[in-house]
Design a protein around this motif. Structure first.
Motif, PDB file in Angstrom:
ATOM      1  N   VAL A   1       0.847  -1.184   0.000  1.00 30.35           N
ATOM      2  CA  VAL A   1       0.000   0.000   0.000  1.00 30.35           C
ATOM      3  C   VAL A   1       0.889   1.242   0.000  1.00 30.35           C
ATOM      4  N   GLU A   2       0.823   1.980  -1.111  1.00 31.52           N
ATOM      5  CA  GLU A   2       1.622   3.207  -1.234  1.00 31.52           C
ATOM      6  C   GLU A   2       0.845   4.404  -0.699  1.00 31.52           C
ATOM      7  N   SER A   3       1.592   5.385  -0.242  1.00 38.95           N
ATOM      8  CA  SER A   3       1.009   6.652   0.177  1.00 38.95           C
ATOM      9  C   SER A   3       2.078   7.729   0.067  1.00 38.95           C
ATOM     10  N   GLY A   4       1.634   8.975   0.158  1.00 38.33           N
ATOM     11  CA  GLY A   4       2.586  10.080   0.179  1.00 38.33           C
ATOM     12  C   GLY A   4       2.688  10.882  -1.107  1.00 38.33           C
TER      13      GLY A   4
ATOM     14  N   THR B   1       0.694   5.538  -6.557  1.00 40.02           N
ATOM     15  CA  THR B   1       0.372   6.850  -5.987  1.00 40.02           C
ATOM     16  C   THR B   1       0.865   7.919  -6.960  1.00 40.02           C
ATOM     17  N   GLN B   2       0.014   8.910  -7.201  1.00 42.63           N
ATOM     18  CA  GLN B   2       0.317   9.936  -8.195  1.00 42.63           C
ATOM     19  C   GLN B   2       1.241  11.000  -7.606  1.00 42.63           C
ATOM     20  N   VAL B   3       2.277  11.309  -8.353  1.00 39.41           N
ATOM     21  CA  VAL B   3       3.164  12.420  -8.030  1.00 39.41           C
ATOM     22  C   VAL B   3       3.117  13.398  -9.187  1.00 39.41           C
ATOM     23  N   THR B   4       2.771  14.630  -8.886  1.00 46.72           N
ATOM     24  CA  THR B   4       2.701  15.666  -9.909  1.00 46.72           C
ATOM     25  C   THR B   4       3.592  16.821  -9.489  1.00 46.72           C
ATOM     26  N   VAL B   5       4.517  17.182 -10.364  1.00 49.35           N
ATOM     27  CA  VAL B   5       5.443  18.266 -10.089  1.00 49.35           C
ATOM     28  C   VAL B   5       5.154  19.400 -11.059  1.00 49.35           C
TER      29      VAL B   5
ATOM     30  N   SER C   1       9.984  18.608  -2.295  1.00 51.82           N
ATOM     31  CA  SER C   1      10.256  17.239  -1.854  1.00 51.82           C
ATOM     32  C   SER C   1       8.964  16.515  -1.499  1.00 51.82           C
ATOM     33  N   LEU C   2       9.016  15.207  -1.640  1.00 52.39           N
ATOM     34  CA  LEU C   2       7.944  14.326  -1.183  1.00 52.39           C
ATOM     35  C   LEU C   2       8.579  13.048  -0.666  1.00 52.39           C
ATOM     36  N   ARG C   3       7.886  12.392   0.258  1.00 49.77           N
ATOM     37  CA  ARG C   3       8.327  11.082   0.702  1.00 49.77           C
ATOM     38  C   ARG C   3       7.198  10.083   0.492  1.00 49.77           C
ATOM     39  N   LEU C   4       7.476   9.093  -0.303  1.00 46.08           N
ATOM     40  CA  LEU C   4       6.518   8.023  -0.540  1.00 46.08           C
ATOM     41  C   LEU C   4       6.764   6.888   0.455  1.00 46.08           C
ATOM     42  N   SER C   5       5.680   6.250   0.843  1.00 45.24           N
ATOM     43  CA  SER C   5       5.758   5.098   1.733  1.00 45.24           C
ATOM     44  C   SER C   5       5.086   3.908   1.080  1.00 45.24           C
TER      45      SER C   5
END
Length: 122
Positions: free
Chosen positions: A5-8, A116-120, A17-21
């Motif tokens: 299960v991803e989050s972050g 999990t979506q990361v948008t920069v 910055s972001l930290r994914l878990s």
């Protein structure tokens, strides 16, 4: 059954910055090759980083020196710390667990999280 299960994920400005878990259940992360992959729209899924049982890590050239993969064995969780984010890092990020005896860096096989979506933004 095995669950990852991803989050972050989220929206962040360039340079941020972001930290994914990735929290794993019914699998011991330290016994597996744990990887982070990403897939941008219209592109193939690609390996970002992985960590093996010994703690050795490896990174794609595009993220080396900006991203750090780590794990907390007590929490059975893998992390991806992402610094100095760029718009080209925008993608869905997936956690993956693979048997080290039959490991391949190909974006297939093993167990996968839902992403999990990361948008920069620029």
């Amino acid at each position: 059954q095995v669950q990852l299960v991803e989050s972050g994920g989220g929206l962040v400005q360039a340079g941020g910055s972001l930290r994914l878990s990735c929290e794993a259940s019914r699998i011991i992360i330290s016994h597996n090759v744990m990887g982070w992959y990403r897939q941008a729209p219209g592109q193939q899924r690609e390996l970002v980083a992985y960590i093996i049982s010994s703690g050795h890590t490896n990174y794609a050239g595009s993220v080396k020196d900006r991203f750090t993969i780590s794990r907390d064995n007590a929490k059975n969780t893998v992390y991806l710390q992402m610094n100095s984010l760029k718009p080209e890092d925008t993608a869905v990020y997936y956690c993956n667990a693979k048997n080290p005896l039959i490991y391949s860096s190909d974006p297939a096989g093993g167990y996968w999280g839902q992403g999990t979506q990361v948008t920069v933004s620029s």
